[in-house]
Design an enzyme around this catalytic site. Structure first.
Site, PDB file in Angstrom:
ATOM      1  N   GLU A 162       3.099  -0.854  -0.337  1.00 21.67           N
ATOM      2  CA  GLU A 162       2.275  -2.018  -0.003  1.00 21.67           C
ATOM      3  C   GLU A 162       0.941  -1.598   0.610  1.00 21.67           C
ATOM      4  O   GLU A 162       0.575  -1.995   1.719  1.00 21.67           O
ATOM      5  CB  GLU A 162       3.041  -2.958   0.934  1.00 21.67           C
ATOM      6  CG  GLU A 162       4.248  -3.596   0.281  1.00 21.67           C
ATOM      7  CD  GLU A 162       4.949  -4.625   1.147  1.00 21.67           C
ATOM      8  OE1 GLU A 162       5.671  -5.478   0.604  1.00 21.67           O
ATOM      9  OE2 GLU A 162       4.781  -4.567   2.387  1.00 21.67           O
ATOM     10  N   GLU A 319      10.031  -5.726  -4.902  1.00 20.89           N
ATOM     11  CA  GLU A 319      10.668  -6.301  -3.709  1.00 20.89           C
ATOM     12  C   GLU A 319      10.642  -7.817  -3.792  1.00 20.89           C
ATOM     13  O   GLU A 319       9.625  -8.406  -4.175  1.00 20.89           O
ATOM     14  CB  GLU A 319       9.923  -5.916  -2.422  1.00 20.89           C
ATOM     15  CG  GLU A 319      10.093  -4.517  -1.925  1.00 20.89           C
ATOM     16  CD  GLU A 319       9.404  -4.333  -0.561  1.00 20.89           C
ATOM     17  OE1 GLU A 319       9.285  -5.331   0.196  1.00 20.89           O
ATOM     18  OE2 GLU A 319       8.979  -3.201  -0.271  1.00 20.89           O
TER      19      GLU A 319
END
Length: 689
Positions: A162, A319
């Protein structure tokens, strides 16, 4: 010949069974004693897990001090997973530097706009432009690549994690130096910078590169182009770090694909993923659904945009959550059916892997209340049962869908990262502007109308789309304006909105009146902005209501039809919504306010009809069911995903196709609340058989 848009055109995670869905989660065995690992392997088989991400936050375990490496535990994990038939998406572990590094080199820590140091204690406490951090990070990447590049469990490399989630903006001296280099590359000279930043305003003119700084805390509004450029630079700095890790991996393991997990969701909009998508071998995304009304529509929008970034080819859901997250003010669990719905809605828009954060719910730490495939309640819980059933559906019922691209719609919504950045800053006519919300509003209107629409970055091709909605396209370079003109002159139908076409790429107002290069295309001139106060509204003569914005419009072309006018106030009688028919059969419509949902959908219906773009759902299902389509690319077969947007059962009368599964929500032709049905439908190129 491989199918256009299929996996065969991708460097997809290595898998002996080429066409199957990936299914799994982030796996963090270092959080658990060794005896738990055997149970994990057994439960992974039970849940149908095919791949796990390992090592995301393991830097301090892999290199506990500057002089020591410890790969023993990871060697064992890799071997165990391979023996279990579970592939590994191996992270480079660079997301959070260890304490020994930040203690020895505090200069790697980010600095805020106000000059405060961002200290260790959470995660992502590193400067994207720090040469010291880069050196240590690439040492770790090289060590991992050398050790595990030939391991049979390795399916893909996962760069960092991320990127930019917590360290997008850094105002340190490292950032300042790198920003100057970036600006020199962009503008060539200090004079070029002065022109772009309009530095004669407020006596900001620069005489030397060393005088240029990031937009740190200042006495008043910081130079707007400086702010926009710093956001561009910050996105590029993170992309440069992605490239640096990727190049090490490609040098040592050229046959192993590389990805990193984007965050196309909600209001995460700092990273320009349209610029990043070409840097990875396959696009991956993290998404967490927003609870409450509209959450599933936002999920669909984000998944659709991820598919647009992937060029319609399969992509990876790296995710999402089985239930509650831990980082909102209140974190409710998912309702029955939502785990499958959320997952399969991503699949509907092209995801060929469905993965969760995380495999086993943590017993301690900041994310111990974040849901997982194996929750605190254990494997006999409903959450684990739902996760295992989803694994079965992907492996059995939907197996033939894997590897197929999404099939293009006839309409599209355009997203522009730079316009979104520009309208969020200070010193604007209104602080209520929200480009992403406006794009989602129009996407929701398409869903309500029962019309499929793709979500595309502004640089994507519009060829083949009958109607394109480009909302709040504020930053409009001449090249993009030319593309819009070519689209309309070629017979396309454009819809744009308030505060579009106002500035060029340097954030300079286009001369001659608003909306700049779009004036002639739209057949109007905006003489003055009239933004609305928070909570205020403007009535239109068609019964609709506008909020956020209004414009004082003068119609300049007799070919421009006024579809709605302002009904009261100082704009009473003036045009609010217009449409200009263009030579060649195209048109350009302008919407000068944020319309209420009902009338935005009604207006879209009129514009779709004029564009000759119809719904693919029968009337009784429009607005109640979302349709997404994947296919084999050759016209032989299509896969229709039908998602129930309501809390009530919906009868799927009048729809073609054979159900692939009843487990995802359809039984006896009825779609359960929050359910998704998948049907195999003969494609337009299919033969009679």
């Amino acid at each position: 010949m491989p199918l256009a848009g299929s996996r065969d055109w991708l460097r997809w995670p290595r898998d002996p069974e080429r066409r199957r869905f990936g299914y799994g989660a982030d796996y963090n065995p270092e959080q658990w004693p060794r005896e738990v690992w055997e149970e994990d392997l057994r439960l992974m088989r039970r849940a149908g897990v095919t791949i796990v991400t390992v090592g995301v936050f393991s830097w301090s375990r892999l290199r506990p001090d500057p002089y020591t490496w410890d790969f023993g535990w990871l060697d064992e994990v890799m071997d165990l997973l391979h023996g279990n038939g579970t592939a590994v998406d191996l992270a480079t572990a660079t997301a959070s530097p260890p304490a020994w590094l930040t203690t020895a080199h505090p200069e790697v820590l980010p600095v805020t706009r106000t000059g405060e140091t961002v200290w260790p204690g959470a995660r992502q406490h590193w400067r994207p432009t720090s040469p010291v951090f880069r050196r240590y990070a690439l040492e770790l990447v090289e060590a991992l690549a050398e050790r595990y590049g030939g391991h049979p469990a390795l399916a893909a490399w996962h760069v960092s994690n991320e990127l930019g989630c917590h360290n997008f903006y850094d105002y340190s001296d490292d950032a300042a130096a790198a920003f100057r280099v970036w600006l020199r590359d962009r503008y060539g000279s200090v004079d070029g910078l002065n022109r772009a930043w309009a530095t004669d305003f407020w006596s900001q003119r620069y005489g030397d590169w060393e005088q240029v700084l990031p937009p740190r805390l200042a006495a008043s509004h910081v130079n707007p182009t400086q702010q926009l450029d710093f956001t561009r630079f910050s996105s590029d700095a993170l992309r440069d770090h992605l490239r640096a890790e990727r190049e090490v991996l490609r040098r040592i393991t050229p046959d192993v694909p590389v990805t990193t997990n984007f965050m196309v969701m909600g209001h995460v909009s700092e990273m320009n993923y349209a610029d990043w998508a070409g840097e990875v071998d396959f696009v991956s995304n993290d998404h967490y659904v927003r609870p409450g009304p509209g959450g599933a529509d936002e999920l669909s929008f984000s998944a659709n945009l991820t598919g647009g970034l992937a060029g319609g080819r399969p992509w990876y859901l790296m995710e999402h959550s089985t239930g509650a997250v831990n980082w909102r003010a209140v974190n409710p669990p998912k309702a029955p059916g939502e785990l499958a719905r959320d997952s399969l809605l991503h699949v509907a828009h092209g995801a060929d892997a469905v993965c969760f954060f995380q495999w086993r719910q943590s017993a301690a730490g900041a994310e111990k209340y974040h849901s997982a495939m194996v929750p605190h309640a254990g494997p006999e819980s409903p959450v684990f049962a739902d996760a295992a059933e989803l694994g079965r559906v992907l492996a059995e019922d939907l197996a033939e869908v894997a590897g197929t691209p999404r099939l293009p719609a006839r309409a599209a919504v355009v997203v522009d990262w730079e316009s979104g950045w520009a309208v969020r800053r200070d010193s604007l006519p209104s602080s209520l502007l929200d480009a992403q919300r406006e794009a989602l509003d129009w996407y929701t209107a398409f869903l309500a109308a029962g019309v499929r629409a793709d979500v595309l970055p502004v640089g994507a091709s519009w060829e083949g789309y009958g109607l394109v909605v480009a909302p709040l396209l504020h930053v409009l370079p001449e090249a993009t304006a030319g593309r819009l003109e070519d689209y309309v002159s070629g017979g396309g139908h454009l819809v744009t909105t308030y505060f579009s076409g106002i500035v060029d790429e340097d954030d300079h107002v286009h001369p001659g009146g608003y909306p700049g290069p779009l004036r002639d295309l739209l057949g109007l001139r905006v003489d003055e902005f009239a933004p609305l106060a928070e909570g205020a509204s403007a009535a239109l003569d068609d019964g609709s209501t506008g909020t956020v914005w209004s414009d004082r419009i003068t119609v300049t072309d007799p070919a421009t039809e006024v579809l709605a006018r302002y009904a009261d106030g100082h704009l009473a009688g003036r045009a609010a919504v217009t449409r200009r028919a263009a030579p060649g059969g195209g048109s350009a419509a302008y919407v000068s306010t944020r319309l209420d949902e009902e009338h935005r959908t009604a207006l879209l219906g009129r514009l779709l009809e004029a564009a000759g773009v119809g719904a693919e759902l029968p009337g009784h299902l429009r607005g109640r069911v979302e349709l997404a389509v994947r296919g084999d690319g050759g016209g032989g077969v299509e896969y229709h995903f039908l998602a129930n947007r309501t809390e009530e059962p919906v009868a799927l009368d009048g729809l073609p196709g054979t159900p692939l599964t009843g487990s995802a929500g359809e039984a006896d032709g009825v779609l359960a609340p929050r359910g998704i049905a998948v049907r195999r439908v003969p494609g337009r190129g299919a033969g009679a058989g």
